[in-house]
Scaffold this motif. Structure first.
Motif, mmCIF file in Angstrom:
data_model
loop_
_atom_site.group_PDB
_atom_site.id
_atom_site.type_symbol
_atom_site.label_atom_id
_atom_site.label_comp_id
_atom_site.label_asym_id
_atom_site.label_seq_id
_atom_site.Cartn_x
_atom_site.Cartn_y
_atom_site.Cartn_z
ATOM 1 N N UNK A 106 0.822 -1.211 0.000
ATOM 2 C CA UNK A 106 0.000 0.000 0.000
ATOM 3 C C UNK A 106 0.856 1.261 0.000
ATOM 4 N N UNK A 107 1.936 1.248 0.748
ATOM 5 C CA UNK A 107 2.834 2.413 0.774
ATOM 6 C C UNK A 107 3.460 2.643 -0.591
ATOM 7 N N UNK A 108 3.853 1.575 -1.280
ATOM 8 C CA UNK A 108 4.422 1.694 -2.625
ATOM 9 C C UNK A 108 3.391 2.243 -3.602
ATOM 10 N N UNK A 109 2.157 1.774 -3.486
ATOM 11 C CA UNK A 109 1.084 2.259 -4.358
ATOM 12 C C UNK A 109 0.873 3.754 -4.151
ATOM 13 N N UNK A 110 0.864 4.160 -2.914
ATOM 14 C CA UNK A 110 0.665 5.577 -2.597
ATOM 15 C C UNK A 110 1.759 6.426 -3.228
ATOM 16 N N UNK A 111 3.002 5.992 -3.093
ATOM 17 C CA UNK A 111 4.114 6.731 -3.696
ATOM 18 C C UNK A 111 3.993 6.804 -5.209
ATOM 19 N N UNK A 112 3.591 5.705 -5.840
ATOM 20 C CA UNK A 112 3.428 5.697 -7.289
ATOM 21 C C UNK A 112 2.323 6.643 -7.723
ATOM 22 N N UNK A 113 1.215 6.648 -6.997
ATOM 23 C CA UNK A 113 0.101 7.520 -7.354
ATOM 24 C C UNK A 113 0.490 8.981 -7.163
ATOM 25 N N UNK A 114 1.138 9.296 -6.069
ATOM 26 C CA UNK A 114 1.555 10.684 -5.814
ATOM 27 C C UNK A 114 2.554 11.147 -6.864
ATOM 28 N N UNK A 115 3.518 10.299 -7.217
ATOM 29 C CA UNK A 115 4.527 10.686 -8.188
ATOM 30 C C UNK A 115 3.929 10.816 -9.592
#
Length: 118
Positions: A106-115
């Protein structure tokens, strides 16, 4: 194995399963008890059968609107979320992802979406 160890393992696997169901409910706005789920069709099977090519048909339509500039990034995020949810709801408890790995995903997904938004 001790009985305590087995109880902890079963409890953690049930928590992961429940988390997966909660994610599916959240992003589809459909409950596992909905009347469309009869016979062999469950909410997990519904998502699995739609994954990945027809996921847009089962996710909440309010999340992805035609003409949305971010539709590709949102769909990729939804694909990742539903893949994680399916990994949480596997039939065999020992095959399910751990909560620690689910959180990391979930943390990786969040970073990908934000970036992708910048």
């Amino acid at each position: 194995m001790t009985i305590l160890y087995l109880l902890i393992l079963v409890s953690m696997s049930c928590d992961v399963y429940s988390f997966g169901i909660l994610m599916i409910e959240t992003f589809t706005r459909i409950r596992p008890s909905d009347e469309i789920f009869t016979g062999d069709l469950s909410i997990q099977r519904w998502i699995s059968d739609s994954f990945p090519g027809e996921l847009h048909k089962v996710v909440d339509s309010n999340l992805v609107q035609p003409g949305d500039e971010q539709i590709a990034a949102k769909m990729q995020c939804l694909l990742s979320i539903m893949e994680l949810a399916l990994n949480c709801t596997l039939v065999r408890p020992d095959a399910r992802i751990s909560m620690k790995d689910a959180l990391s995903t979930l943390k990786k997904m969040r970073l990908q979406l934000v970036s992708s938004r910048h």
